[in-house]
Design an enzyme around this catalytic site. Structure first.
Site, mmCIF file in Angstrom:
data_model
loop_
_atom_site.group_PDB
_atom_site.id
_atom_site.type_symbol
_atom_site.label_atom_id
_atom_site.label_comp_id
_atom_site.label_asym_id
_atom_site.label_seq_id
_atom_site.Cartn_x
_atom_site.Cartn_y
_atom_site.Cartn_z
ATOM 1 N N HIS A 258 9.767 12.462 -34.773
ATOM 2 C CA HIS A 258 8.052 12.567 -34.924
ATOM 3 C C HIS A 258 7.452 13.236 -34.009
ATOM 4 O O HIS A 258 6.659 14.370 -34.347
ATOM 5 C CB HIS A 258 7.701 11.305 -35.032
ATOM 6 C CG HIS A 258 6.217 11.243 -35.495
ATOM 7 N ND1 HIS A 258 5.638 10.536 -36.499
ATOM 8 C CD2 HIS A 258 5.006 11.030 -34.727
ATOM 9 C CE1 HIS A 258 4.674 10.668 -36.760
ATOM 10 N NE2 HIS A 258 4.073 10.721 -35.723
ATOM 11 N N GLU A 259 7.557 13.032 -32.767
ATOM 12 C CA GLU A 259 6.579 13.880 -31.662
ATOM 13 C C GLU A 259 7.035 15.062 -31.584
ATOM 14 O O GLU A 259 6.255 16.170 -31.275
ATOM 15 C CB GLU A 259 7.060 13.050 -30.236
ATOM 16 C CG GLU A 259 6.372 11.655 -30.262
ATOM 17 C CD GLU A 259 5.170 11.462 -30.881
ATOM 18 O OE1 GLU A 259 3.902 12.521 -30.789
ATOM 19 O OE2 GLU A 259 4.645 10.543 -31.214
ATOM 20 N N HIS A 262 5.106 16.885 -33.995
ATOM 21 C CA HIS A 262 3.730 17.313 -33.590
ATOM 22 C C HIS A 262 3.927 18.387 -32.539
ATOM 23 O O HIS A 262 3.111 19.422 -32.576
ATOM 24 C CB HIS A 262 3.238 16.268 -32.886
ATOM 25 C CG HIS A 262 2.482 14.920 -33.717
ATOM 26 N ND1 HIS A 262 1.537 15.277 -34.770
ATOM 27 C CD2 HIS A 262 2.882 13.863 -33.769
ATOM 28 C CE1 HIS A 262 1.395 14.007 -35.247
ATOM 29 N NE2 HIS A 262 2.265 13.234 -34.824
ATOM 30 N N GLU A 288 -0.151 15.124 -38.725
ATOM 31 C CA GLU A 288 0.697 14.307 -39.206
ATOM 32 C C GLU A 288 1.947 14.618 -40.195
ATOM 33 O O GLU A 288 2.917 13.974 -40.230
ATOM 34 C CB GLU A 288 0.034 12.908 -39.525
ATOM 35 C CG GLU A 288 0.625 11.422 -39.723
ATOM 36 C CD GLU A 288 1.363 11.033 -38.234
ATOM 37 O OE1 GLU A 288 0.843 11.503 -37.188
ATOM 38 O OE2 GLU A 288 2.114 9.908 -38.166
HETATM 39 ZN ZN ZN Z 1 2.008 11.090 -35.353
#
Ligand code: ZN
Length: 493
Positions: A258-259, A262, A288
């Protein structure tokens, strides 16, 4: 003449952007490697740099330069930079300094009160400070809205151009389909979870490999451990954090992916835009969308989990599931739970809709703060089918409202919706995607995302970026179809 003014303005802005990066790096340091005895001094250091940033963002020369450039005919990149500087200056000028300082003071204190109330499971203890935060944020929202809708003004801080009415229509389409699917899935037997031992050092080694697999550039980034995973920085210095839990390796691996989503967004922005207003992600929702598509549509796909299954067996030995298919089911396990951050793809957006409706009612005054806990519990029961046993598992679980983040929650779901649209287009652009993911080759997918979304930074508006990437304006339909197909197949519906 105008070119001189433009150059002066952009030079000034460049230093402001650099200072903002420095402030961000102080924040990263505080959450990762800062010695605990430095906390007091760090507070002073942060306050000093925030003061410098605030003074620059409201500097009267900005107003002079911007009025001198009114109506100037600029090439698109310069025009976009100017639009964003104008927007930020207008925002800073609308909020009185007294109010900005008061919000900073109260929210920094409120976070501690929230943590104490959550630890004590005592919503009543949180009511006075939340009421104060809400009062100040409504005052700020009214100043920003200048006669318009207060909640829309709050939302605009995180997702420029988005309106509550549009989200309301989108969520009205999503909620009944997700509630029905959730009920059907939970009538089925739960798939097996992992079992085994997952030493921390081995998790960190595999998490670094996962970051590489998804294209994270370690020459311009690094991974450290933190209590709450986050990504920080832009351009040539984009750092991420993760966490480990000895009995739940998925927490580490999927937080990392997830990171990385980003971080790859920030690393993927055109280098020319660095230290300009274009050199960062355009909105929370688009940000996101990148973290979610990396984590879910790619990382939790059957093809990719097939590769991860064999990697985990190599690293950890027996992990308690018998086949790649059973592993895929374990990764995507739907279970009765209360916590948003732990929620699977199916249930996550129901958590957000609950918060969106409640925070709008708080902002409009339809819901009084002391009634929040009961309203939360009623809504949770209606959408999830069972009762919240205590406030720490209910309305005290998230930090956001204590620090004044009203209008932020819906950007998480918007990110999922954008990810659904991007994924549909990606599948059409890269028909051999599953064969690549099965051997942990994400390059075609991440190259496409970099070209379609990431490299633009904040050049376009959020809606324009997604619309241009997908060839059509964003709707919830691709995400809903994807979730229904995936979980119907997984749970044999
Ligand atoms: Zn996030």
């Amino acid at each position: 003449m105008r070119n001189d003014i433009l150059a002066e303005l952009f030079d000034f802005q460049r230093d402001t952007e650099a200072l903002a990066q420095i402030a961000g790096r102080l924040g990263w340091d505080q959450e990762t490697v800062m010695p605990s005895g430095a906390a007091g001094q760090r507070g002073d250091e942060m306050a000093a740099i925030e003061g410098v940033l605030h003074a620059r963002r409201t500097d009267s020369r900005l107003g002079d330069w911007l009025s001198a450039l009114e109506g100037a005919d600029l090439e698109p990149v310069a025009a976009s930079k100017l639009r964003l500087i104008r927007r930020e200056y207008a925002r800073a000028s609308k909020v009185p300094a007294r109010l900005a300082a008061e919000i900073a003071r109260v929210t920094s204190m409120a976070q501690g009160k929230w943590a104490a109330a959550r630890a004590a499971d005592d919503f009543a203890a949180f009511v006075p400070v939340l009421s104060e935060v809400l009062r100040l944020k409504r005052e700020e929202g009214a100043a920003l809205a200048a006669g318009g809708d207060v909640y829309d003004a709050m939302l605009d801080d995180y997702e420029p151009g988005m309106k509550a009415a549009e989200l309301e229509a989108m969520f009205a389409e999503m909620r009944p389909r997700l509630v029905a699917l959730r009920a059907a899935v939970l009538e089925k037997p739960a798939p097996a979870a992992l079992s085994g031992t997952f030493p921390e050092a081995a998790q960190m080694a595999l998490t670094r490999k996962l970051a590489e697999v998804f294209g994270y550039d370690f020459s311009r980034g690094r991974i450290d451990k933190a209590v709450h995973p986050f990504s920080s920085g832009s351009g040539s210095d984009v750092r991420i954090t993760t966490r480990t839990s000895e009995d739940d390796p998925f927490n580490c691996f999927y937080s990392t992916i997830h990171e990385v989503g980003h971080a790859c967004y920030e690393q993927g922005i055109a280098p020319d835009y660095a230290l300009t207003p274009l050199g960062r992600g355009v909105s929370m929702g688009v940000h996101e969308s990148q973290s979610r598509i990396y984590e879910n549509q790619l990382g939790r796909s059957e093809a990719f989990t097939g590769w991860l299954y064999s990697e985990m067996q190599t690293v950890f030995g027996d992990i308690g599931v018998e086949s790649a298919r059973a592993f895929y089911a374990a990764v995507n396990r739907v279970q009765k739970d209360f916590i948003r951050t732990e929620a699977d793809e199916l249930q996550y957006n129901l958590h957000i809709m609950l918060r969106f409706d409640l925070e709008r009612a708080l902002v409009s005054g339809d819901l009084a703060v002391p009634d929040l806990e009961a309203a939360w519990n009623d809504r949770f029961k209606a959408d999830f089918g069972y009762a919240v046993p205590r406030a720490a598992l209910g309305c005290l679980q998230d930090v956001h409202w204590s620090v004044g983040l009203f209008g932020y929650f819906p950007t998480y779901s918007l990110g999922n919706v954008y990810a659904g649209c991007l994924h549909e287009k990606l599948r059409a652009e890269v028909p051999e995607l599953d064969a690549q993911l099965a051997v942990a080759d994400t390059s075609a997918a991440t190259d496409w995302l970099r070209g379609a979304v990431q490299r633009h930074g904040a050049l376009m508006t959020p809606r324009e970026v997604i619309t241009q990437a997908c060839g059509t304006a964003p709707t919830a339909a691709p995400l809903l179809d994807y979730i229904e197909d995936k979980f119907s197949a997984l749970y044999d519906l």
